[in-house]
Design a protein around this motif. Structure first.
Motif, mmCIF file in Angstrom:
data_model
loop_
_atom_site.group_PDB
_atom_site.id
_atom_site.type_symbol
_atom_site.label_atom_id
_atom_site.label_comp_id
_atom_site.label_asym_id
_atom_site.label_seq_id
_atom_site.Cartn_x
_atom_site.Cartn_y
_atom_site.Cartn_z
ATOM 1 N N ARG A 108 36.641 50.550 37.357
ATOM 2 C CA ARG A 108 36.192 49.355 38.090
ATOM 3 C C ARG A 108 35.341 49.729 39.302
ATOM 4 O O ARG A 108 35.365 50.842 39.784
ATOM 5 C CB ARG A 108 37.385 48.525 38.516
ATOM 6 N N TYR A 113 40.738 46.012 43.118
ATOM 7 C CA TYR A 113 40.265 45.046 42.127
ATOM 8 C C TYR A 113 41.282 43.958 41.804
ATOM 9 O O TYR A 113 41.002 43.070 41.006
ATOM 10 C CB TYR A 113 39.836 45.751 40.837
ATOM 11 N N ARG A 114 42.466 44.019 42.417
ATOM 12 C CA ARG A 114 43.470 42.967 42.204
ATOM 13 C C ARG A 114 43.593 42.152 43.477
ATOM 14 O O ARG A 114 43.669 42.707 44.569
ATOM 15 C CB ARG A 114 44.813 43.589 41.832
ATOM 16 N N GLU A 115 43.618 40.849 43.314
ATOM 17 C CA GLU A 115 43.584 39.960 44.469
ATOM 18 C C GLU A 115 44.584 38.819 44.277
ATOM 19 O O GLU A 115 44.695 38.257 43.188
ATOM 20 C CB GLU A 115 42.166 39.393 44.601
ATOM 21 N N TRP A 116 45.278 38.476 45.339
ATOM 22 C CA TRP A 116 46.121 37.293 45.369
ATOM 23 C C TRP A 116 45.337 36.226 46.102
ATOM 24 O O TRP A 116 44.983 36.399 47.269
ATOM 25 C CB TRP A 116 47.434 37.575 46.093
ATOM 26 N N LYS A 117 45.027 35.142 45.417
ATOM 27 C CA LYS A 117 44.210 34.087 46.018
ATOM 28 C C LYS A 117 44.609 32.744 45.415
ATOM 29 O O LYS A 117 44.768 32.642 44.190
ATOM 30 C CB LYS A 117 42.725 34.374 45.761
ATOM 31 N N ASP A 118 44.746 31.758 46.259
ATOM 32 C CA ASP A 118 45.095 30.404 45.818
ATOM 33 C C ASP A 118 46.349 30.386 44.952
ATOM 34 O O ASP A 118 46.423 29.683 43.943
ATOM 35 C CB ASP A 118 43.921 29.750 45.063
ATOM 36 N N ALA A 120 47.651 32.731 43.024
ATOM 37 C CA ALA A 120 47.645 33.444 41.749
ATOM 38 C C ALA A 120 47.014 34.824 41.904
ATOM 39 O O ALA A 120 46.153 35.040 42.756
ATOM 40 C CB ALA A 120 46.868 32.648 40.706
ATOM 41 N N ALA A 121 47.452 35.737 41.053
ATOM 42 C CA ALA A 121 46.876 37.075 41.005
ATOM 43 C C ALA A 121 45.670 37.063 40.073
ATOM 44 O O ALA A 121 45.713 36.459 38.993
ATOM 45 C CB ALA A 121 47.910 38.082 40.518
ATOM 46 N N ASN A 122 44.596 37.695 40.507
ATOM 47 C CA ASN A 122 43.358 37.730 39.729
ATOM 48 C C ASN A 122 42.754 39.125 39.780
ATOM 49 O O ASN A 122 43.033 39.903 40.695
ATOM 50 C CB ASN A 122 42.323 36.762 40.321
ATOM 51 N N LEU A 123 41.875 39.402 38.821
ATOM 52 C CA LEU A 123 41.043 40.596 38.875
ATOM 53 C C LEU A 123 39.733 40.180 39.526
ATOM 54 O O LEU A 123 39.154 39.155 39.150
ATOM 55 C CB LEU A 123 40.791 41.153 37.475
ATOM 56 N N CYS A 124 39.279 40.975 40.511
ATOM 57 C CA CYS A 124 38.109 40.537 41.277
ATOM 58 C C CYS A 124 36.999 41.582 41.347
ATOM 59 O O CYS A 124 36.126 41.489 42.198
ATOM 60 C CB CYS A 124 38.547 40.134 42.685
#
Length: 138
Positions: A108, A113-118, A120-124
């Motif tokens: 990556r 590359y991992r984010e907690w936002k709103d 939920a956990a996401n790949l960013c």
């Protein structure tokens, strides 16, 4: 009141070196153009010297217990544009050009590359290469 004279040691750059007296130091790699934080690694004095000598980032691998030329295997080297030290000389900030676009061994763009936002956990961060093809391991 007259300003104190600056001795050579007090001039900027006269003694620009991290304090390795306590061992490994955190080294943050940041994209020089965008400011994006790419990774956190560690440096010892040997890694610092190799970085200065070559103009490419070198770190100390804590898992392999050896000097590590970033991108030496993948080709995704970090060309150092500038080095900064914090006020205590115990953290290094490398402003780099990330050749090939990937700083993370997972393939990556960034290790973050991992984010907690709103809620939920996401790949960013985008996948740039397949680590199995580059390193031969899953």
């Amino acid at each position: 009141m007259k300003a104190p004279e600056q001795t050579p040691a007090a001039l900027p750059g006269a003694d620009f070196a991290p304090d390795f007296s306590k061992g490994l130091l955190p080294a943050i790699a940041q994209d020089h153009a965008t400011g994006e934080v790419l990774m956190l690694a560690y440096m010892n004095e040997e890694a610092w010297r190799k970085t200065l000598e070559t103009g490419e980032a070198h770190y100390w691998s804590r898992s392999r217990k050896e000097l590590w030329h970033k991108g030496g295997t993948s080709g995704h080297v970090q060309k150092v544009c500038a080095l900064r030290l914090d006020c205590d000389n115990d953290t290094v900030l490398l402003l780099v050009e990330q050749v090939g676009g990937a700083a993370c061994h997972t393939g990556r763009r960034t290790c973050f590359y991992r984010e907690w936002k709103d809620g939920a956990a996401n790949l960013c961060a985008p996948m740039v290469f397949d680590p199995e093809k580059v390193y031969g391991v899953k």
